[in-house]
Design an enzyme around this catalytic site. Structure first.
Site, mmCIF file in Angstrom:
data_model
loop_
_atom_site.group_PDB
_atom_site.id
_atom_site.type_symbol
_atom_site.label_atom_id
_atom_site.label_comp_id
_atom_site.label_asym_id
_atom_site.label_seq_id
_atom_site.Cartn_x
_atom_site.Cartn_y
_atom_site.Cartn_z
ATOM 1 N N TYR A 147 0.838 -1.197 0.000
ATOM 2 C CA TYR A 147 0.000 0.000 0.000
ATOM 3 C C TYR A 147 0.876 1.251 0.000
ATOM 4 O O TYR A 147 0.663 2.178 -0.789
ATOM 5 C CB TYR A 147 -0.923 -0.019 1.226
ATOM 6 C CG TYR A 147 -1.868 1.149 1.295
ATOM 7 C CD1 TYR A 147 -3.132 1.070 0.725
ATOM 8 C CD2 TYR A 147 -1.513 2.332 1.940
ATOM 9 C CE1 TYR A 147 -4.010 2.146 0.792
ATOM 10 C CE2 TYR A 147 -2.377 3.404 2.007
ATOM 11 C CZ TYR A 147 -3.635 3.308 1.433
ATOM 12 O OH TYR A 147 -4.495 4.380 1.491
ATOM 13 N N HIS A 204 1.388 4.198 -2.978
ATOM 14 C CA HIS A 204 1.135 5.611 -2.725
ATOM 15 C C HIS A 204 2.400 6.457 -2.889
ATOM 16 O O HIS A 204 2.322 7.615 -3.313
ATOM 17 C CB HIS A 204 0.509 5.811 -1.344
ATOM 18 C CG HIS A 204 -0.957 5.566 -1.352
ATOM 19 N ND1 HIS A 204 -1.494 4.296 -1.389
ATOM 20 C CD2 HIS A 204 -1.997 6.428 -1.372
ATOM 21 C CE1 HIS A 204 -2.819 4.391 -1.424
ATOM 22 N NE2 HIS A 204 -3.146 5.667 -1.416
ATOM 23 N N TYR A 225 -3.278 16.093 2.339
ATOM 24 C CA TYR A 225 -3.788 14.716 2.436
ATOM 25 C C TYR A 225 -2.767 13.847 3.157
ATOM 26 O O TYR A 225 -1.600 13.779 2.764
ATOM 27 C CB TYR A 225 -4.026 14.199 1.018
ATOM 28 C CG TYR A 225 -4.903 12.975 0.878
ATOM 29 C CD1 TYR A 225 -5.404 12.283 1.963
ATOM 30 C CD2 TYR A 225 -5.229 12.520 -0.391
ATOM 31 C CE1 TYR A 225 -6.221 11.173 1.794
ATOM 32 C CE2 TYR A 225 -6.037 11.410 -0.571
ATOM 33 C CZ TYR A 225 -6.525 10.740 0.525
ATOM 34 O OH TYR A 225 -7.320 9.641 0.349
ATOM 35 N N TRP A 270 -7.549 4.130 -10.287
ATOM 36 C CA TRP A 270 -6.821 3.996 -9.019
ATOM 37 C C TRP A 270 -7.507 2.987 -8.103
ATOM 38 O O TRP A 270 -6.859 2.152 -7.489
ATOM 39 C CB TRP A 270 -6.690 5.362 -8.331
ATOM 40 C CG TRP A 270 -5.903 5.286 -7.059
ATOM 41 C CD1 TRP A 270 -6.398 5.310 -5.791
ATOM 42 C CD2 TRP A 270 -4.484 5.161 -6.937
ATOM 43 N NE1 TRP A 270 -5.379 5.206 -4.879
ATOM 44 C CE2 TRP A 270 -4.197 5.111 -5.562
ATOM 45 C CE3 TRP A 270 -3.443 5.077 -7.852
ATOM 46 C CZ2 TRP A 270 -2.900 4.992 -5.074
ATOM 47 C CZ3 TRP A 270 -2.136 4.964 -7.363
ATOM 48 C CH2 TRP A 270 -1.884 4.915 -5.997
ATOM 49 N N TRP A 271 -8.829 3.068 -8.008
ATOM 50 C CA TRP A 271 -9.556 2.097 -7.183
ATOM 51 C C TRP A 271 -9.294 0.672 -7.658
ATOM 52 O O TRP A 271 -9.067 -0.221 -6.837
ATOM 53 C CB TRP A 271 -11.051 2.378 -7.224
ATOM 54 C CG TRP A 271 -11.511 3.569 -6.443
ATOM 55 C CD1 TRP A 271 -10.791 4.336 -5.566
ATOM 56 C CD2 TRP A 271 -12.823 4.121 -6.470
ATOM 57 N NE1 TRP A 271 -11.569 5.340 -5.053
ATOM 58 C CE2 TRP A 271 -12.816 5.229 -5.587
ATOM 59 C CE3 TRP A 271 -13.983 3.802 -7.148
ATOM 60 C CZ2 TRP A 271 -13.954 6.005 -5.369
ATOM 61 C CZ3 TRP A 271 -15.109 4.573 -6.934
ATOM 62 C CH2 TRP A 271 -15.097 5.657 -6.053
#
Length: 104
Positions: free
Chosen positions: A18, A22, A41, A76-77
């Site tokens: 993950y 990112h 963010y 992206w999802w």
């Protein structure tokens, strides 16, 4: 500016993947986040529960909600679905958190 906090859940053993994904966030995804009013963010991880905690500031909640339907966000999802809990459309299972304290 609205502060939004939320939580999501990773599959066991997926935190490094993950984080890697990112850290290599696609430029067009970064641009979309800013285009739709997202700033500052941050995503943090609780290893005991495999829970991700997100924080983002958005200029306009309605405009931010529109970002979900962009082609880059959908891509992206799909890319992230193998590492985290998702809904049938591959959007992350995401629970909003209620802010109970803030200090500038």
């Amino acid at each position: 500016m609205t502060r939004k906090t939320f939580k999501m859940h990773l599959y066991p053993g997926m935190v490094e993947e993950y984080a890697r994904r990112h850290n290599e966030l696609w430029p067009e995804m970064k641009a979309m986040i800013h285009e739709y009013g997202g700033h500052n963010y941050t995503i943090s991880f609780d290893a005991e529960t495999n829970t991700l905690f997100g924080y983002i500031e958005v200029e306009d909640e309605a405009r931010w909600a529109e970002s979900a339907d962009t082609p880059i966000n959908r891509k992206w999802w799909d890319f992230m679905a193998p590492v985290m809990e998702t809904n049938p459309d591959n959007s992350p299972v995401c629970e909003d958190l209620r802010e109970v304290f803030h200090l500038d």
